[in-house]
Scaffold this active site. Structure first.
Site, short mmCIF file in Angstrom:
data_model
loop_
_atom_site.label_atom_id
_atom_site.label_comp_id
_atom_site.label_asym_id
_atom_site.label_seq_id
_atom_site.Cartn_x
_atom_site.Cartn_y
_atom_site.Cartn_z
N ASN A 41 0.83 -1.20 0.00
CA ASN A 41 0.00 0.00 0.00
C ASN A 41 0.88 1.26 0.00
OD1 ASN A 41 0.63 -0.80 2.68
ND2 ASN A 41 -1.08 0.35 3.53
N GLU A 54 -2.99 -4.72 -2.96
CA GLU A 54 -3.48 -5.60 -4.03
C GLU A 54 -3.46 -4.87 -5.37
OE1 GLU A 54 -4.86 -4.96 -1.12
OE2 GLU A 54 -6.08 -6.61 -0.37
N CYS A 85 -10.07 -5.48 1.04
CA CYS A 85 -11.22 -4.57 1.13
C CYS A 85 -12.17 -4.85 -0.04
CB CYS A 85 -10.75 -3.12 1.12
SG CYS A 85 -10.20 -2.52 -0.49
N CYS A 88 -10.84 -4.04 -3.49
CA CYS A 88 -9.79 -4.96 -3.94
C CYS A 88 -10.35 -6.33 -4.31
CB CYS A 88 -8.68 -5.06 -2.91
SG CYS A 88 -7.62 -3.60 -2.95
#
Ligand code: THU
Length: 130
Positions: A41, A54, A85, A88
């Site tokens: 991230n 991701e 999430c 994703c």
């Protein structure tokens, strides 16, 4: 192969840029060609502009010429397993089937093994547009 994927996700998690949430995430994709692609991230002072691990791994996969995810490992710390999430899940869906393996781990071990179909049932995908 799953162990290698988990290791790669845990390794790239350390490289995450997460000064705002302090929540580092790493992702590693096993593609159809057998190549492993990883991402972390990357947050931003303008919060919504930040991107998930991701998304980074998928970007690397596409840049590398692969289009099918066989398995994906996601690594993040915390008391709850670091499941992808909602956004994703849909990003993974684009390049997966219901059977695609999703490995959820922390910095030490595998916490949960599931599939994309279980994380995102009755999903909308490329087939819907044909
Ligand atoms: N994050 C990911 O990288 N992947 C997920 O699936 C869940 C959330 C990141 C985004 C943000 O940088 C931090 O974790 C806290 O939400």
């Amino acid at each position: 192969m799953h162990n290698e994927l988990i290791k790669q996700a845990q390794r790239i998690m350390q490289s995450a840029y997460a000064p705002y949430s302090n929540f580092k995430v790493g992702a590693a994709i096993l593609s159809e060609s057998g190549t492993i692609y990883s991402g972390c991230n990357v947050e931003n002072a303008a919060y919504p502009v930040g991107s998930c691990a991701e998304a980074g791994a998928i970007s690397a996969m596409i840049a590398g010429g692969d289009k099918k995810i066989i398995a994906i490992a996601v690594a993040g710390k915390g008391t709850e397993p670091c499941t992808p999430c909602g956004g994703c899940r849909q990003r993974i869906r684009e390049f997966s089937t219901d059977d695609t393996t999703v490995l959820i781990c922390d910095d030490k071990e595998l916490r949960l093994q599931t599939t994309l179909g279980k994380l995102l049932p009755m999903s909308f995908g490329p087939d819907n547009l044909q």
